[in-house]
Design an enzyme around this catalytic site. Sequence first.
Site, mmCIF file in Angstrom:
data_model
loop_
_atom_site.group_PDB
_atom_site.id
_atom_site.type_symbol
_atom_site.label_atom_id
_atom_site.label_comp_id
_atom_site.label_asym_id
_atom_site.label_seq_id
_atom_site.Cartn_x
_atom_site.Cartn_y
_atom_site.Cartn_z
ATOM 1 N N ASP A 171 -3.073 -6.050 -10.102
ATOM 2 C CA ASP A 171 -4.164 -6.073 -11.768
ATOM 3 C C ASP A 171 -3.998 -5.309 -12.484
ATOM 4 O O ASP A 171 -2.644 -4.632 -12.153
ATOM 5 C CB ASP A 171 -5.346 -5.609 -10.810
ATOM 6 N N SER A 172 -4.129 -5.443 -13.844
ATOM 7 C CA SER A 172 -3.107 -5.132 -15.105
ATOM 8 C C SER A 172 -1.900 -4.729 -15.254
ATOM 9 O O SER A 172 -1.976 -5.641 -15.294
ATOM 10 C CB SER A 172 -4.197 -3.272 -14.920
ATOM 11 N N ALA A 173 -1.472 -3.557 -14.918
ATOM 12 C CA ALA A 173 -0.037 -4.176 -15.254
ATOM 13 C C ALA A 173 0.302 -4.837 -13.826
ATOM 14 O O ALA A 173 1.674 -5.157 -14.108
ATOM 15 C CB ALA A 173 0.676 -2.817 -14.418
ATOM 16 N N ILE A 197 -5.848 -9.923 -12.489
ATOM 17 C CA ILE A 197 -7.157 -8.990 -12.822
ATOM 18 C C ILE A 197 -6.436 -8.595 -13.996
ATOM 19 O O ILE A 197 -6.318 -7.438 -14.176
ATOM 20 C CB ILE A 197 -7.329 -8.321 -11.900
ATOM 21 N N HIS A 296 -11.626 -2.668 -18.898
ATOM 22 C CA HIS A 296 -10.786 -2.664 -17.896
ATOM 23 C C HIS A 296 -10.956 -1.196 -16.603
ATOM 24 O O HIS A 296 -11.510 -0.504 -16.505
ATOM 25 C CB HIS A 296 -9.622 -1.337 -18.651
#
Length: 331
Positions: A171-173, A197, A296
């Site tokens: 997810d994200s980074a 994600i 987010h």
Amino acid sequence: MPAGAPPLRRAAGGAIMRRMTDYGRILDPEVLAFVRRTEQFYPADAATRPIAEQRAFYDAMCRAFHAGRPPGVTTRDVRIGDMGARIYLPPGGQEAPAAVLFLHGGGFFLGGLESHDDVCAEICSGAGLPVVAADYRLCPEHPHPAAYEDALSAARWTLARFNLPLILAGDSAGGALAASAAHALRAEAPLAGMALIYPGLGGETDSGSWVRHAHAPLLTRDEALACNALRHGGAPPAAPGPDAAPLRDVDFSGLPPTVVFHAECDPLSDDGPAYAARILAAGGRALAVEEKGLVHGYLRARRMSGRAADAFARILAAIGALAEGRWPPLP
């Protein structure tokens, strides 16, 4: 505080009503409650605090949202060279068609094995697959390419440990790291798929969702740009390679089947469809799934938001389908 460190706390919950985008209308009460609860963990001066304190705020927030592990999931902490990692095994010891490497989010400077422990355990149980979580090195102590190198090491270790096709997820980074790893590994490793994600993949930052949702709850454009600067120890390179920005690659062939989940109210939202389109144009399989009315970080909202719970169910379904080689991965 190191230069470029992003502010983690933003205006109080009510302030989002006064933004150009009316998040009070787009987000339902459950998601707004999730936003307010998340913001409560960051004091007003969080942006001026040392990195160690910002990590402490984040860790406290993660502990508060931790939903526990599903019954029957077993774990073991291991070392991958100098890196910590955690193996999650599903109940029953059934034979699995694939393994998952999960790379956590946190702007490249937050998080670890505990921050996403429950998410990894639920993926393990829900998809019935072994999951490896990697405690990759964080910036600013370890600027790029340290985390990328650790992602590659973790992927190769997971392939060798389980001798199964690999699904790269995050997810994200962590989603960005998963994609970068896939670009490097596509010619050498059996990759079953990617489940990304709300990742930031290196898209244009002066148009589209980067402008439309520049002041979105829980992640603003300025915060995302500051995380990228912190990752690189200053100004990011003018022409980053796919090890830092997968969308900047010139070759999207040979990538595994990919599902990108992107939140509607997120400056990173357009990176997902752009990435899927590049894979499709290169003859691959890709699907971008927009999660309407979500922000987010919505993984942590899955126990207090019906929308987030449904989104997480789609993530589990997609990972299970990728493991079994089914496409499309969602109905």
